[in-house]
Structure formats: structure tokens, C-alpha cells
Write an enzyme that holds these catalytic residues in place. Structure first.
Site, short mmCIF file in Angstrom:
data_model
loop_
_atom_site.label_atom_id
_atom_site.label_comp_id
_atom_site.label_asym_id
_atom_site.label_seq_id
_atom_site.Cartn_x
_atom_site.Cartn_y
_atom_site.Cartn_z
N LYS A 106 0.84 -1.22 0.00
CA LYS A 106 0.00 0.00 0.00
C LYS A 106 0.87 1.26 0.00
CE LYS A 106 -2.09 -0.99 3.91
NZ LYS A 106 -1.39 -2.23 4.32
N ARG A 113 -9.04 1.21 9.27
CA ARG A 113 -8.71 -0.18 9.61
C ARG A 113 -9.82 -0.84 10.40
NH1 ARG A 113 -2.76 0.67 9.36
NH2 ARG A 113 -1.65 -1.28 9.61
N ARG A 135 11.90 -6.11 4.49
CA ARG A 135 11.86 -4.73 4.00
C ARG A 135 12.55 -3.76 4.94
NH1 ARG A 135 5.46 -2.97 4.34
NH2 ARG A 135 5.32 -3.07 6.60
N ARG A 163 11.75 -1.26 10.25
CA ARG A 163 10.72 -0.94 11.25
C ARG A 163 10.76 -1.93 12.40
NH1 ARG A 163 5.12 -0.04 8.09
NH2 ARG A 163 4.42 -1.09 9.98
N ARG A 196 -0.36 -8.43 13.57
CA ARG A 196 -0.95 -7.47 12.62
C ARG A 196 -1.86 -8.18 11.63
NH1 ARG A 196 4.62 -5.28 10.92
NH2 ARG A 196 3.63 -3.95 9.39
#
Ligand code: AMP
Length: 216
Positions: A13, A88, A127, A162, A173
Site C-alpha cells: 500500500k 482499519r 523490507r 521498522r 498485525r
């Protein structure tokens, strides 16, 4: 034009909304980025949300809705917004609808990015991003061209992973996504706004599919 990118953590996203932002002159609103900025600034709100985010749980609706309301308020002349990571929950989706109604604006499209769970975990745990410009990389599929140098802003040694991009937080999550966020797929489908794309394709192909949906 106002657009929501909907999808589980690691669906792409952030990457896609940045590309759409550039192309259409829209403003990307990422509640995750806003909350991370609050954490870094050390504000009271930042301190409050730090632990919740670390674990991969959802921050309260009140906090994120207030962040979004403030952004919509402070950018009255924007050509439109791309919501990344918001809403969300159904309560957040209803609040967004109310905010738009008050401003005589509307949501134009929702694009759901579908990616299977195992691909998501590979994406998320590999990532990292540039702390200067936010460009997102992946150790296998999108490394920087020069080691430790950002392709986008040329910053050196600015990469960071992160703190919630580890397997344990990711699993939380993902559970939160299926429990609290995936009902939005039905919600926006019922409103006639939903478009679904395969988020497993490469960045360029995914971008093309999004542009097609947007009529570009
Ligand atoms: P993201 O960058 O979108 O993956 O968000 C990172 C973390 O910020 C999430 O795991 C949540 O803890 C929090 N967060 C971001 N957006 C929201 C939201 N709309 N509602 C609740 N929590 C959020």
C-alpha cells in the site's frame, strides 16, 4: 479524487500510494507514518502508542480518526487524498464517511490489494526504508542500487528496519487485519466502491492495474 488502498501489512500500500501520489498530485495520508512520526517526536501521544505499535496491535479509533480529521482540515485545497492504512476498522470507515459528508466531498474508489500470507511475511521481514525520504526497499526484491545509499534521495547510511517488521508482530498485525479490517471489503463492496487487484504482481504491473482502475 479520494482513494483508499486496503490490504494486509506488506501488501504494498505504501509503495503504491507514493506512486499514485506523484502521478495524480494527490496527498498520501498514512496513519502508520503519522503515528511513527509522533513516536519519534516523543510527544505524549507518541509515548502512548509506542508499545501498542511495537506489538502490532491497533491504536485506538479516537487517536487515528483525530489524526485524519486534522489532516483533512489543514489541507482544504488538496486535489484529493490517498488513504494508506486507514480506515482499519468499521468505526474508522464510518468516521471517514462523516468527515467527507461534512466537507461535501466523497470517497471515489477503494482498491483492495490481495496477497497471500506467506508472501506477506517474506515481504515484511525483508523490507527496510530510508529514514530521510521514506523510500521502501526489500533485501531480495528491491535492494538499493548502491549499498547503503538511497536510490531516491542519495542519503548515505539512512536505512532502517521498522521495529514491528518482525515475525511476531507481523502475525499479530495479520490477525488484526483479518478480524478488524477485512470486514471493510464487504462494507465498500456494498457501497459500490470496491476494486480488487492481485498485489503479488511486481511493482510496475500493480501500478498499471491501479492506474487502469483510476481511468488513467
Ligand atoms: P502501518 O504503517 O500502516 O503498517 O501501521 C503501523 C502500525 O500503526 C499498526 O500496526 C498499528 O499499530 C498502527 N496503526 C496505523 N494505522 C492505524 C489505524 N488506522 N488504526 C489503528 N492503528 C493503526
Amino acid at each position: 479524487m479520494n482513494l483508499i488502498l486496503l490490504g494486509p501489512p506488506g501488501a504494498g500500500k505504501g509503495t503504491q500510494s507514493r506512486l499514485v501520489e506523484e502521478k495524480f498530485g494527490l496527498m498520501q495520508l498514512s496513519t502508520g507514518d503519522m503515528l511513527r512520526a509522533a513516536k519519534t517526536s516523543g510527544s505524549d501521544m507518541g509515548k502512548l502508542v509506542a508499545k501498542v505499535m511495537e506489538k502490532g496491535d491497533l491504536v485506538t479509533d479516537e487517536i487515528v480518526i483525530a489524526l485524519i480529521a486534522e489532516q483533512l482540515e489543514s489541507h482544504p485545497d488538496s486535489k484529493g487524498f490517498i488513504f494508506d492504512g486507514f480506515p482499519r476498522t468499521l468505526a474508522q470507515a464510518d468516521s471517514l464517511a462523516n468527515l467527507f459528508e461534512k466537507k461535501n466531498q466523497r470517497l471515489d474508489k477503494v482498491i483492495e490489494m490481495r496477497v497471500e500470507d506467506e508472501a506477506l511475511i517474506r515481504r515484511v521481514t525483508g523490507r527496510f526504508n530510508c529514514t530521510v525520504c521514506g523510500e521502501v526497499y526489500h533485501k531480495d526484491s528491491k535492494p538499493s542500487k548502491v549499498k547503503n545509499v538511497c536510490d531516491n534521495c542519495r542519503a548515505v547510511d539512512s536505512f532502517i528496519q521498522r521495529s514491528d517488521d518482525n515475525e511476531e508482530s507481523f502475525r499479530t498485525r495479520l490477525v488484526n487485519y483479518y478480524r478488524d479490517t477485512s470486514p471493510l471489503i464487504g462494507y465498500y463492496h456494498a457501497k459500490g466502491l470496491l476494486n480488487s487487484i492481485d498485489g503479488l504482481l511486481d511493482i510496475n504491473k500493480t501500478q498499471q492495474n491501479i492506474l487502469e482502475i483510476l481511468g488513467a
